[in-house]
Motif scaffolding. Structure first.
Motif, PDB file in Angstrom:
ATOM      1  N   LEU A 246       0.804  -1.214   0.000  1.00  0.00           N
ATOM      2  CA  LEU A 246       0.000   0.000   0.000  1.00  0.00           C
ATOM      3  C   LEU A 246       0.843   1.272   0.000  1.00  0.00           C
ATOM      4  CD1 LEU A 246      -2.783  -0.988   2.548  1.00  0.00           C
ATOM      5  CD2 LEU A 246      -3.222  -0.105   0.264  1.00  0.00           C
ATOM      6  N   SER A 247       2.132   1.161   0.284  1.00  0.00           N
ATOM      7  CA  SER A 247       2.958   2.358   0.466  1.00  0.00           C
ATOM      8  C   SER A 247       3.139   3.115  -0.845  1.00  0.00           C
ATOM      9  CB  SER A 247       4.321   1.987   1.051  1.00  0.00           C
ATOM     10  OG  SER A 247       5.152   1.395   0.072  1.00  0.00           O
ATOM     11  N   LEU A 248       3.484   4.391  -0.704  1.00  0.00           N
ATOM     12  CA  LEU A 248       3.664   5.233  -1.883  1.00  0.00           C
ATOM     13  C   LEU A 248       4.781   4.727  -2.787  1.00  0.00           C
ATOM     14  CD1 LEU A 248       2.659   7.914  -3.238  1.00  0.00           C
ATOM     15  CD2 LEU A 248       4.553   9.024  -2.072  1.00  0.00           C
ATOM     16  N   PRO A 249       6.012   4.466  -2.285  1.00  0.00           N
ATOM     17  CA  PRO A 249       7.051   3.960  -3.191  1.00  0.00           C
ATOM     18  C   PRO A 249       6.716   2.610  -3.785  1.00  0.00           C
ATOM     19  CG  PRO A 249       7.839   3.985  -0.921  1.00  0.00           C
ATOM     20  CD  PRO A 249       6.546   4.718  -0.938  1.00  0.00           C
ATOM     21  N   SER A 250       5.994   1.772  -3.056  1.00  0.00           N
ATOM     22  CA  SER A 250       5.615   0.474  -3.588  1.00  0.00           C
ATOM     23  C   SER A 250       4.656   0.641  -4.760  1.00  0.00           C
ATOM     24  CB  SER A 250       4.968  -0.382  -2.495  1.00  0.00           C
ATOM     25  OG  SER A 250       4.551  -1.623  -3.001  1.00  0.00           O
ATOM     26  N   GLN A 251       3.665   1.501  -4.614  1.00  0.00           N
ATOM     27  CA  GLN A 251       2.701   1.701  -5.693  1.00  0.00           C
ATOM     28  C   GLN A 251       3.321   2.399  -6.905  1.00  0.00           C
ATOM     29  OE1 GLN A 251      -1.442   2.573  -5.013  1.00  0.00           O
ATOM     30  NE2 GLN A 251      -1.082   2.718  -2.800  1.00  0.00           N
ATOM     31  N   LEU A 252       4.377   3.187  -6.678  1.00  0.00           N
ATOM     32  CA  LEU A 252       5.058   3.841  -7.796  1.00  0.00           C
ATOM     33  C   LEU A 252       6.060   2.919  -8.475  1.00  0.00           C
ATOM     34  CD1 LEU A 252       5.702   7.434  -6.375  1.00  0.00           C
ATOM     35  CD2 LEU A 252       3.843   6.647  -7.841  1.00  0.00           C
ATOM     36  N   GLY A 253       6.263   1.728  -7.915  1.00  0.00           N
ATOM     37  CA  GLY A 253       7.168   0.759  -8.528  1.00  0.00           C
ATOM     38  C   GLY A 253       8.614   0.918  -8.155  1.00  0.00           C
ATOM     39  N   PHE A 254       8.903   1.648  -7.044  1.00  0.00           N
ATOM     40  CA  PHE A 254      10.287   1.929  -6.684  1.00  0.00           C
ATOM     41  C   PHE A 254      10.738   1.209  -5.411  1.00  0.00           C
ATOM     42  CE2 PHE A 254       9.426   5.960  -9.085  1.00  0.00           C
ATOM     43  CZ  PHE A 254      10.316   5.697 -10.108  1.00  0.00           C
ATOM     44  N   LEU A 255       9.917   0.321  -4.878  1.00  0.00           N
ATOM     45  CA  LEU A 255      10.265  -0.285  -3.603  1.00  0.00           C
ATOM     46  C   LEU A 255      11.512  -1.156  -3.692  1.00  0.00           C
ATOM     47  CD1 LEU A 255       9.264  -0.269  -0.714  1.00  0.00           C
ATOM     48  CD2 LEU A 255       7.992  -2.348  -1.172  1.00  0.00           C
ATOM     49  N   GLN A 256      11.815  -1.709  -4.874  1.00  0.00           N
ATOM     50  CA  GLN A 256      13.006  -2.534  -5.022  1.00  0.00           C
ATOM     51  C   GLN A 256      14.251  -1.688  -5.267  1.00  0.00           C
ATOM     52  OE1 GLN A 256      12.758  -5.690  -4.216  1.00  0.00           O
ATOM     53  NE2 GLN A 256      10.590  -5.244  -3.901  1.00  0.00           N
ATOM     54  N   LYS A 257      14.079  -0.381  -5.412  1.00  0.00           N
ATOM     55  CA  LYS A 257      15.226   0.510  -5.627  1.00  0.00           C
ATOM     56  C   LYS A 257      15.535   1.257  -4.342  1.00  0.00           C
ATOM     57  CE  LYS A 257      14.280   0.841 -10.553  1.00  0.00           C
ATOM     58  NZ  LYS A 257      13.954   1.707 -11.716  1.00  0.00           N
ATOM     59  N   GLY A 258      14.756   2.266  -4.024  1.00  0.00           N
ATOM     60  CA  GLY A 258      14.984   2.972  -2.779  1.00  0.00           C
ATOM     61  C   GLY A 258      14.603   4.426  -2.866  1.00  0.00           C
ATOM     62  N   PHE A 259      14.889   5.143  -1.785  1.00  0.00           N
ATOM     63  CA  PHE A 259      14.615   6.577  -1.725  1.00  0.00           C
ATOM     64  C   PHE A 259      15.553   7.208  -0.702  1.00  0.00           C
ATOM     65  CE2 PHE A 259      11.797   4.432   1.254  1.00  0.00           C
ATOM     66  CZ  PHE A 259      11.861   5.203   2.402  1.00  0.00           C
ATOM     67  N   SER A 260      15.611   8.526  -0.726  1.00  0.00           N
ATOM     68  CA  SER A 260      16.450   9.245   0.225  1.00  0.00           C
ATOM     69  C   SER A 260      15.778  10.557   0.588  1.00  0.00           C
ATOM     70  CB  SER A 260      17.842   9.512  -0.358  1.00  0.00           C
ATOM     71  OG  SER A 260      17.780  10.449  -1.428  1.00  0.00           O
ATOM     72  N   HIS A 261      16.150  11.083   1.745  1.00  0.00           N
ATOM     73  CA  HIS A 261      15.659  12.401   2.140  1.00  0.00           C
ATOM     74  C   HIS A 261      16.744  13.140   2.908  1.00  0.00           C
ATOM     75  CE1 HIS A 261      15.119  10.907   6.246  1.00  0.00           C
ATOM     76  NE2 HIS A 261      14.318   9.951   5.805  1.00  0.00           N
ATOM     77  N   CYS A 262      16.600  14.455   2.964  1.00  0.00           N
ATOM     78  CA  CYS A 262      17.521  15.317   3.706  1.00  0.00           C
ATOM     79  C   CYS A 262      16.664  16.370   4.401  1.00  0.00           C
ATOM     80  CB  CYS A 262      18.531  15.960   2.751  1.00  0.00           C
ATOM     81  SG  CYS A 262      19.969  16.729   3.542  1.00  0.00           S
TER      82      CYS A 262
END
Length: 497
Positions: A246-262
């Motif tokens: 249900l998560s946002l990155p999962s639905q966008l298709g990026f859960l197997q890649k990743g994300f970052s924040h600052c």
């Protein structure tokens, strides 16, 4: 005013759901490019169940609505408020701009929803000067109610049996077996540490804008989210960044890649001219080998959370004394309890007892400034000191960082020899304007609730300020690097144009 029957109903829901809550998630809100770009860049301002991936019928459709560019790098203006970091969702057709918290400690994305009203119970502590916009299903031509056969519906109801939501919806056994029931997904209740929300699962188009060209947009059709009409202590929606489907990155298709924040420092709270960079996809994890990486700990009982292992804390720089932490901050018991949760939805870092009291005692022994016990009583923080203002440098409520060296630095030692010296201002924070050439600073750590279940500690967003945090999902690790997030925001072109 809230009608008493609604209040009782919400509490009955909370009591029922709490029996099935997998962890007491604490929302202590009191925020060179790869050769093939497949990323989303967003700006930030300052439950949960293991379910199979969505069925084929739930697959989201992505399309680029401009032919001028094939890049998938995207940007959204997101801002920091007093108790978290806000992401703006462009939801519906035409898009409605809804601001929600970015939360790595939950999966569901939900928005305040109502064609006429949105009811928030016991939300008096939140400012009402500029109420957040609400999403209206009637104003969107593409909004639909999700069906009980959707895997998202199974997810939001925390059910291991795909028939359960359809059974609740009143489908007959024949239609359950044949999979032909088209009734809507039943209303759900979703709990947080101190809050609860009730709503319906809906689908609509989510639009994200291009990072280099605001005319380039990416449409995510059939995006699943909670349309919430009633909450308890949750006045603002949430964009879930957990590992679940249900998560946002999962639905966008990026859960197997990743994300970052600052995350920007809190001195930028409510500043409309600068935002915190949130990057999703290849760009978030490429060329990041210079960071220190600690492994994501695997919790088989609660695999949708992000856990890291804390091994020690050092006070002072160089020859500072290392304080050993309890092993449950890096280990799990057979029920999945323990570990340190890294959570953008919890403001302050929480540590277990009796270790938290030991840390306070160590800090008291090395700090010689007078205590401000009156401020401790008023704010609820445990260690507050009156610290001299260097050269009396003040600017209203803004204090120069030159006096931060008067208080000891705090270093977190994570697994894999990762040492993160918390940036100045991430441990002790100014609690008011200077008086008599002194300013009060309080330690913004807190004790975990007195319980023996759930995570042993939480690494909150306040301690992540001015730190680039990289969630490398492919290599199952989390990286840290201190940096000036305001400068990083300028490089990402996230300032208001």
């Amino acid at each position: 005013m809230t009608h008493p029957s609604m209040f009782d109903t919400i509490f009955n829901f909370l009591l029922f759901i709490s029996l099935f809550t997998i962890a007491n998630h604490t929302h202590a809100r009191q925020q060179p490019k790869p050769s093939i770009s497949d990323s989303i860049v967003l700006g930030l301002t300052n439950t949960r169940t293991t379910i199979k991936l969505p069925k084929e019928s739930s697959t989201l459709n992505l399309k680029v609505s401009s032919q001028s560019s094939q890049t998938f790098d995207m940007i959204e203006p997101l801002r920091e408020i007093r108790d978290g970091y806000i992401i703006s969702l462009n939801l519906g057709s035409p898009p409605q701009v809804i601001q929600v918290y970015m939360d790595t400690g939950s999966d569901l994305t939900w928005v305040p929803c109502g064609n006429l009203s949105f009811n928030c119970i016991d939300c008096d502590d939140y400012p009402n000067n500029s109420p957040m916009p609400k999403y209206s299903p009637l104003r969107s031509s593409t909004c639909t109610r999700d069906t009980c056969t959707s895997q998202f519906c199974v997810d939001v109801h925390s059910s291991e049996n795909a028939y359960d939501p359809c059974n609740i919806a009143g489908c007959s056994l024949v239609t359950l077996i044949k999979g032909t029931c088209s009734r809507p997904c039943p209303s759900f209740v979703y709990t947080y540490g101190e809050g609860v929300v009730a709503g319906t699962l809906s689908r609509d188009t989510l639009r994200i804008h291009g990072s280099s060209d605001r005319d380039v947009t990416r449409d995510v059709t059939n995006f699943g989210f909670g349309c919430v009409g009633s909450t308890y202590r949750e006045p603002i929606g949430i964009a879930g960044f957990g590992k679940g489907s249900l998560s946002l990155p999962s639905q966008l298709g990026f859960l197997q890649k990743g994300f970052s924040h600052c995350f920007l420092a809190f001195k930028f709270v409510n500043n409309p001219n600068v935002t915190s960079p949130l990057v999703i996809g290849d760009l978030a994890i490429s060329s990041k080998e210079n960071l220190q990486f600690t492994p994501m700990l695997k919790n088989p009982m609660y695999p949708n959370y992000y856990y890291i292992g804390l091994e020690g804390i050092t006070l002072g720089i160089g020859s500072g004394s290392l304080i050993q932490v309890p092993t449950n901050l890096r280990d799990f018991d057979s029920s999945g309890n323990g570990g340190m949760l890294i959570d953008s939805g919890t403001t302050y870092t929480h540590l277990p007892q009796p270790f938290y009291t030991q840390l306070l005692s160590q800090l008291e022994s090395v700090i010689n400034h007078p205590r401000a016990k009156d401020v401790e009583t008023r704010t609820g923080f445990d260690l507050c000191y009156r610290v001299p203002c260097i050269n009396n440098l003040t600017d209203g409520m803004t204090i120069m960082d030159l006096d931060d060296h008067l208080l000891p630095a705090i270093t977190f030692h994570f697994m894999n020899n990762v040492s993160l010296v918390l940036p100045q201002g991430n441990s002790f924070y100014v609690m008011g304007a200077p008086r008599n050439s002194t300013v009060v600073k309080c330690l913004l750590f807190q004790s975990m609730d007195d319980k023996d279940y759930g995570p042993a500690g939480v690494f909150g967003s306040f301690q992540q300020q001015n730190v680039e945090v990289v969630y490398d999902m492919e290599k199952e690790r989390i990286g840290f690097q201190t940096m000036d997030c305001a400068s990083s925001s300028a490089l990402q072109q996230l300032h208001k144009s």
